[in-house]
Design a protein around this motif. Structure first.
Motif, short mmCIF file in Angstrom:
data_model
loop_
_atom_site.label_atom_id
_atom_site.label_comp_id
_atom_site.label_asym_id
_atom_site.label_seq_id
_atom_site.Cartn_x
_atom_site.Cartn_y
_atom_site.Cartn_z
N LEU A 93 0.85 -1.18 0.00
CA LEU A 93 0.00 0.00 0.00
C LEU A 93 0.89 1.23 0.00
N PHE A 94 0.76 2.02 -1.07
CA PHE A 94 1.50 3.27 -1.20
C PHE A 94 0.63 4.36 -0.60
N HIS A 95 1.14 5.01 0.42
CA HIS A 95 0.38 6.04 1.13
C HIS A 95 0.90 7.41 0.73
N PHE A 96 0.01 8.24 0.19
CA PHE A 96 0.34 9.62 -0.15
C PHE A 96 -0.27 10.52 0.93
N GLN A 97 0.56 11.28 1.62
CA GLN A 97 0.06 12.13 2.70
C GLN A 97 -0.87 13.21 2.16
N GLN A 98 -0.59 13.71 0.97
CA GLN A 98 -1.46 14.68 0.30
C GLN A 98 -2.05 14.00 -0.94
N PRO A 99 -3.37 14.13 -1.15
CA PRO A 99 -3.98 13.52 -2.33
C PRO A 99 -3.29 14.01 -3.61
N GLU A 100 -3.13 13.11 -4.56
CA GLU A 100 -2.48 13.47 -5.83
C GLU A 100 -3.00 12.60 -6.96
N HIS A 101 -2.74 13.06 -8.18
CA HIS A 101 -3.00 12.26 -9.37
C HIS A 101 -1.76 11.38 -9.55
N ALA A 102 -1.84 10.16 -9.10
CA ALA A 102 -0.68 9.27 -9.11
C ALA A 102 -0.52 8.61 -10.47
N SER A 103 0.72 8.30 -10.79
CA SER A 103 1.03 7.56 -12.01
C SER A 103 2.18 6.62 -11.69
N PHE A 104 2.03 5.38 -12.08
CA PHE A 104 3.02 4.35 -11.78
C PHE A 104 3.61 3.81 -13.08
#
Length: 157
Positions: free
Chosen positions: A77-88
């Motif tokens: 589980l990748f946790h982003f402290q601030q919401p973002e448009h993620a791309s992997f």
């Protein structure tokens, strides 16, 4: 005699306090990352995973690279402290994964199923995400995980 009794009482108190202390966090033997429980509520019922928590930039950049396998009940589980448009991407990732993008409300936004190992092609979220769950490729379909399903974990409170 009194000294021995006080010493024995001190030992009993110390052992009692140690027994009440919070257990040490479980960690993955390979990554050294903390392990936590996560549940996805699907139309078929809840499914449970033990996930490694990647919650800083270094851990997120490493991800599941160089792994040769991933158990059916495990994930990251990748946790982003601030919401973002993620791309992997799948650079240096040897196994196919299902990448499950989870919105700020804890609902599955979109799923990139059976990703291609070693690919540099971007795999984006369809909206703002607070976390991304990676599991073995094909597992989301097997379990009936779909967009809109709720993910239960402390980061989606």
């Amino acid at each position: 005699m009194l000294f021995k009794a006080v010493r024995a009482l001190g030992l009993v108190l110390a052992l009692g306090l140690a027994a009440c202390a919070q257990p040490a966090p479980r960690v993955d033997a390979v990554s050294g990352l903390e392990l936590e429980q996560l549940t996805v509520e699907t139309a078929n019922g809840p499914v449970h995973f033990t996930v490694e928590i990647a919650d800083d930039e270094r851990e997120r950049n490493q991800g599941l690279m160089y792994r040769r396998s991933l158990a059916d009940d495990r994930g990251m589980l990748f946790h982003f402290q601030q919401p973002e448009h993620a791309s992997f991407w799948m650079r240096n990732t040897m196994i196919s994964l299902d990448i499950i993008f989870v919105g700020t409300d804890g609902r599955v936004l979109n799923i990139a199923g059976r990703t291609t190992p070693y690919s540099d092609a971007p795999i984006p979220s369809s909206g703002l995400t607070r976390g991304v769950l990676e599991i073995r490729g094909g597992r989301a379909e097997e379990l009936g995980i779909r967009p809109g399903d709720r993910v239960r974990h402390r980061i989606f409170q």
